[in-house]
Design a protein around this motif. Structure first.
Motif, PDB file in Angstrom:
ATOM      1  N   ASP A  83      -3.828  -3.957 -16.579  1.00 45.89           N
ATOM      2  CA  ASP A  83      -4.109  -2.602 -16.342  1.00 45.89           C
ATOM      3  C   ASP A  83      -5.349  -2.260 -17.215  1.00 45.89           C
ATOM      4  O   ASP A  83      -5.966  -1.109 -17.013  1.00 45.89           O
ATOM      5  CB  ASP A  83      -2.887  -1.651 -16.549  1.00 45.89           C
ATOM      6  N   ASN A  84      -5.534  -2.639 -18.310  1.00 46.22           N
ATOM      7  CA  ASN A  84      -6.602  -2.364 -19.274  1.00 46.22           C
ATOM      8  C   ASN A  84      -7.943  -2.938 -18.838  1.00 46.22           C
ATOM      9  O   ASN A  84      -8.908  -2.541 -19.360  1.00 46.22           O
ATOM     10  CB  ASN A  84      -6.322  -2.977 -20.683  1.00 46.22           C
ATOM     11  N   VAL A  85      -7.993  -3.986 -17.895  1.00 49.57           N
ATOM     12  CA  VAL A  85      -9.185  -4.509 -17.397  1.00 49.57           C
ATOM     13  C   VAL A  85      -9.903  -3.596 -16.513  1.00 49.57           C
ATOM     14  O   VAL A  85      -9.490  -2.815 -15.663  1.00 49.57           O
ATOM     15  CB  VAL A  85      -8.964  -5.811 -16.749  1.00 49.57           C
ATOM     16  N   LYS A  86     -11.159  -3.116 -16.725  1.00 47.44           N
ATOM     17  CA  LYS A  86     -12.152  -2.378 -16.017  1.00 47.44           C
ATOM     18  C   LYS A  86     -11.995  -2.827 -14.448  1.00 47.44           C
ATOM     19  O   LYS A  86     -12.259  -4.074 -14.163  1.00 47.44           O
ATOM     20  CB  LYS A  86     -13.631  -2.147 -16.756  1.00 47.44           C
ATOM     21  N   PHE A  87     -11.882  -1.878 -13.621  1.00 50.13           N
ATOM     22  CA  PHE A  87     -12.028  -2.069 -12.267  1.00 50.13           C
ATOM     23  C   PHE A  87     -11.103  -3.326 -11.576  1.00 50.13           C
ATOM     24  O   PHE A  87     -11.279  -3.858 -10.591  1.00 50.13           O
ATOM     25  CB  PHE A  87     -13.395  -2.314 -12.003  1.00 50.13           C
ATOM     26  N   ILE A  88     -10.180  -3.602 -12.483  1.00 44.63           N
ATOM     27  CA  ILE A  88      -8.943  -4.406 -11.851  1.00 44.63           C
ATOM     28  C   ILE A  88      -8.310  -4.285 -10.478  1.00 44.63           C
ATOM     29  O   ILE A  88      -8.210  -4.878  -9.434  1.00 44.63           O
ATOM     30  CB  ILE A  88      -7.878  -4.569 -12.935  1.00 44.63           C
ATOM     31  N   ASP A  89      -8.374  -2.515 -10.469  1.00 45.55           N
ATOM     32  CA  ASP A  89      -7.401  -2.452  -8.995  1.00 45.55           C
ATOM     33  C   ASP A  89      -8.499  -2.595  -7.924  1.00 45.55           C
ATOM     34  O   ASP A  89      -7.977  -3.138  -6.878  1.00 45.55           O
ATOM     35  CB  ASP A  89      -7.342  -0.863  -9.116  1.00 45.55           C
ATOM     36  N   LYS A  90      -9.856  -2.507  -8.260  1.00 49.38           N
ATOM     37  CA  LYS A  90     -10.838  -2.834  -7.006  1.00 49.38           C
ATOM     38  C   LYS A  90     -10.849  -4.388  -6.658  1.00 49.38           C
ATOM     39  O   LYS A  90     -10.892  -4.814  -5.653  1.00 49.38           O
ATOM     40  CB  LYS A  90     -12.220  -2.198  -7.578  1.00 49.38           C
ATOM     41  N   TRP A  91     -10.721  -4.987  -7.744  1.00 49.68           N
ATOM     42  CA  TRP A  91     -10.861  -6.637  -7.746  1.00 49.68           C
ATOM     43  C   TRP A  91      -9.461  -6.903  -6.956  1.00 49.68           C
ATOM     44  O   TRP A  91      -9.646  -7.931  -6.035  1.00 49.68           O
ATOM     45  CB  TRP A  91     -10.884  -7.535  -9.039  1.00 49.68           C
ATOM     46  N   VAL A  92      -8.416  -6.301  -7.134  1.00 45.61           N
ATOM     47  CA  VAL A  92      -7.223  -6.916  -6.402  1.00 45.61           C
ATOM     48  C   VAL A  92      -7.311  -6.171  -4.981  1.00 45.61           C
ATOM     49  O   VAL A  92      -6.989  -7.201  -4.166  1.00 45.61           O
ATOM     50  CB  VAL A  92      -5.876  -5.994  -6.978  1.00 45.61           C
ATOM     51  N   HIS A  93      -8.087  -5.442  -4.683  1.00 41.38           N
ATOM     52  CA  HIS A  93      -8.200  -4.864  -3.521  1.00 41.38           C
ATOM     53  C   HIS A  93      -9.142  -5.828  -2.634  1.00 41.38           C
ATOM     54  O   HIS A  93      -8.822  -6.265  -1.471  1.00 41.38           O
ATOM     55  CB  HIS A  93      -8.657  -3.270  -3.147  1.00 41.38           C
ATOM     56  N   ILE A  94     -10.323  -6.310  -3.239  1.00 36.48           N
ATOM     57  CA  ILE A  94     -11.014  -7.178  -2.836  1.00 36.48           C
ATOM     58  C   ILE A  94     -10.471  -8.660  -2.237  1.00 36.48           C
ATOM     59  O   ILE A  94     -10.508  -9.261  -1.298  1.00 36.48           O
ATOM     60  CB  ILE A  94     -12.477  -7.555  -3.547  1.00 36.48           C
ATOM     61  N   VAL A  95      -9.645  -9.207  -3.316  1.00 33.34           N
ATOM     62  CA  VAL A  95      -8.851 -10.199  -3.097  1.00 33.34           C
ATOM     63  C   VAL A  95      -7.615 -10.301  -2.257  1.00 33.34           C
ATOM     64  O   VAL A  95      -7.709 -11.038  -1.287  1.00 33.34           O
ATOM     65  CB  VAL A  95      -8.287 -10.616  -4.310  1.00 33.34           C
ATOM     66  N   MET A  96      -7.058  -9.033  -2.146  1.00 30.73           N
ATOM     67  CA  MET A  96      -6.026  -8.981  -1.132  1.00 30.73           C
ATOM     68  C   MET A  96      -6.559  -8.874   0.319  1.00 30.73           C
ATOM     69  O   MET A  96      -6.092  -9.419   1.089  1.00 30.73           O
ATOM     70  CB  MET A  96      -5.285  -7.688  -1.544  1.00 30.73           C
ATOM     71  N   TYR A  97      -7.526  -8.083   0.517  1.00 35.13           N
ATOM     72  CA  TYR A  97      -8.079  -8.103   1.812  1.00 35.13           C
ATOM     73  C   TYR A  97      -9.000  -9.265   2.198  1.00 35.13           C
ATOM     74  O   TYR A  97      -9.020  -9.857   3.379  1.00 35.13           O
ATOM     75  CB  TYR A  97      -9.066  -6.721   2.008  1.00 35.13           C
ATOM     76  N   SER A 153       0.711  -1.248   0.052  1.00 34.04           N
ATOM     77  CA  SER A 153      -0.088   0.076  -0.034  1.00 34.04           C
ATOM     78  C   SER A 153       0.946   1.410   0.082  1.00 34.04           C
ATOM     79  O   SER A 153       0.271   2.323  -0.547  1.00 34.04           O
ATOM     80  CB  SER A 153      -0.768  -0.104   1.381  1.00 34.04           C
ATOM     81  N   LEU A 154       2.036   1.153   0.627  1.00 40.60           N
ATOM     82  CA  LEU A 154       2.794   2.327   0.589  1.00 40.60           C
ATOM     83  C   LEU A 154       4.145   2.336  -0.276  1.00 40.60           C
ATOM     84  O   LEU A 154       4.829   3.343  -0.117  1.00 40.60           O
ATOM     85  CB  LEU A 154       3.338   2.571   2.155  1.00 40.60           C
ATOM     86  N   THR A 155       4.271   1.418  -1.271  1.00 37.71           N
ATOM     87  CA  THR A 155       5.416   1.250  -2.214  1.00 37.71           C
ATOM     88  C   THR A 155       4.773   2.564  -3.297  1.00 37.71           C
ATOM     89  O   THR A 155       3.736   2.203  -3.825  1.00 37.71           O
ATOM     90  CB  THR A 155       5.432  -0.078  -2.675  1.00 37.71           C
ATOM     91  N   PRO A 156       5.736   3.095  -3.722  1.00 36.94           N
ATOM     92  CA  PRO A 156       5.366   4.582  -4.602  1.00 36.94           C
ATOM     93  C   PRO A 156       4.962   4.197  -5.917  1.00 36.94           C
ATOM     94  O   PRO A 156       4.244   4.661  -6.673  1.00 36.94           O
ATOM     95  CB  PRO A 156       6.585   5.456  -4.365  1.00 36.94           C
ATOM     96  N   PHE A 157       5.874   2.999  -6.577  1.00 35.86           N
ATOM     97  CA  PHE A 157       5.822   2.471  -7.928  1.00 35.86           C
ATOM     98  C   PHE A 157       5.338   1.153  -8.217  1.00 35.86           C
ATOM     99  O   PHE A 157       5.714   0.404  -7.407  1.00 35.86           O
ATOM    100  CB  PHE A 157       6.884   2.883  -8.754  1.00 35.86           C
ATOM    101  N   PHE A 158       4.365   0.856  -9.176  1.00 37.94           N
ATOM    102  CA  PHE A 158       4.255  -0.591  -9.642  1.00 37.94           C
ATOM    103  C   PHE A 158       4.334  -0.559 -11.096  1.00 37.94           C
ATOM    104  O   PHE A 158       3.877   0.510 -11.724  1.00 37.94           O
ATOM    105  CB  PHE A 158       2.944  -0.982  -9.124  1.00 37.94           C
ATOM    106  N   PRO A 159       4.769  -1.587 -11.611  1.00 38.53           N
ATOM    107  CA  PRO A 159       5.152  -1.679 -13.006  1.00 38.53           C
ATOM    108  C   PRO A 159       3.702  -1.808 -13.675  1.00 38.53           C
ATOM    109  O   PRO A 159       2.727  -2.292 -13.229  1.00 38.53           O
ATOM    110  CB  PRO A 159       5.874  -3.164 -13.433  1.00 38.53           C
ATOM    111  N   GLU A 160       3.546  -1.378 -14.954  1.00 38.67           N
ATOM    112  CA  GLU A 160       2.214  -1.728 -15.768  1.00 38.67           C
ATOM    113  C   GLU A 160       2.324  -3.101 -15.971  1.00 38.67           C
ATOM    114  O   GLU A 160       3.176  -3.707 -16.502  1.00 38.67           O
ATOM    115  CB  GLU A 160       2.489  -0.828 -17.026  1.00 38.67           C
ATOM    116  N   THR A 161       0.991  -3.668 -16.106  1.00 40.18           N
ATOM    117  CA  THR A 161       0.808  -5.084 -16.896  1.00 40.18           C
ATOM    118  C   THR A 161      -0.552  -4.988 -17.701  1.00 40.18           C
ATOM    119  O   THR A 161      -0.978  -4.044 -17.880  1.00 40.18           O
ATOM    120  CB  THR A 161       0.410  -5.830 -15.401  1.00 40.18           C
ATOM    121  N   PRO A 162      -0.450  -5.884 -18.661  1.00 40.40           N
ATOM    122  CA  PRO A 162      -1.597  -5.988 -19.431  1.00 40.40           C
ATOM    123  C   PRO A 162      -3.006  -6.195 -18.596  1.00 40.40           C
ATOM    124  O   PRO A 162      -4.189  -5.836 -19.205  1.00 40.40           O
ATOM    125  CB  PRO A 162      -1.338  -7.246 -20.268  1.00 40.40           C
TER     126      PRO A 162
END
Length: 131
Positions: free
Chosen positions: A36-50, A25-34
């Motif tokens: 990233d084009n998936v809609k709401f992928i960030d939110k899914w990552v948060h749901i799965v991570m928590y 959560s506090l790491t400043p940079f993340f590499p781009e991945t394919p």
């Protein structure tokens, strides 16, 4: 024995997972991945991570305790993770010097993951009671 030593000894996998959440959560940079084009992928990552992290916490709790203390579970396995999520979002917004940004939808996704973990944990307690 200190309280921290007791917690690490009793819930080692949960401590590792929670530490990883703080680091990621506090790491400043993340590499781009394919993805990233998936809609709401960030939110899914948060749901799965928590959801994954706090399902681990529920499993460790179920394995270590014969009789569940529902007040403690509510506080430490549901409310505290949601508060931690809010703190991390605020830290991302105000303490990473613009490299990360806090997002209320991330907070909502985190709370969803924690709630899913709580439902899974409660099902485990009901379906597999310890004697």
């Amino acid at each position: 024995m200190s309280i921290i030593h007791h917690i690490v000894k009793k819930y080692p996998f949960s401590v590792v997972c929670i530490t990883l959440i703080w680091i990621l959560s506090l790491t400043p940079f993340f590499p781009e991945t394919p993805l990233d084009n998936v809609k709401f992928i960030d939110k899914w990552v948060h749901i799965v991570m928590y959801g994954g992290t706090f399902t681990v916490l529920w499993l460790e709790y179920c394995l270590k305790h014969r009789k569940p203390d529902y007040k403690k579970l509510f506080l430490w396995a549901w409310l505290a993770p949601i508060l931690m999520s809010g703190i991390l979002e605020l830290l991302q917004e105000y303490c990473t010097f613009g490299r990360r940004s806090g997002d209320w939808l991330d907070f909502a996704a985190n709370a969803t993951g924690v709630t899913v973990a709580a439902v899974i944990g409660m099902l485990i307690l009901v379906l597999f009671p310890r004697r």
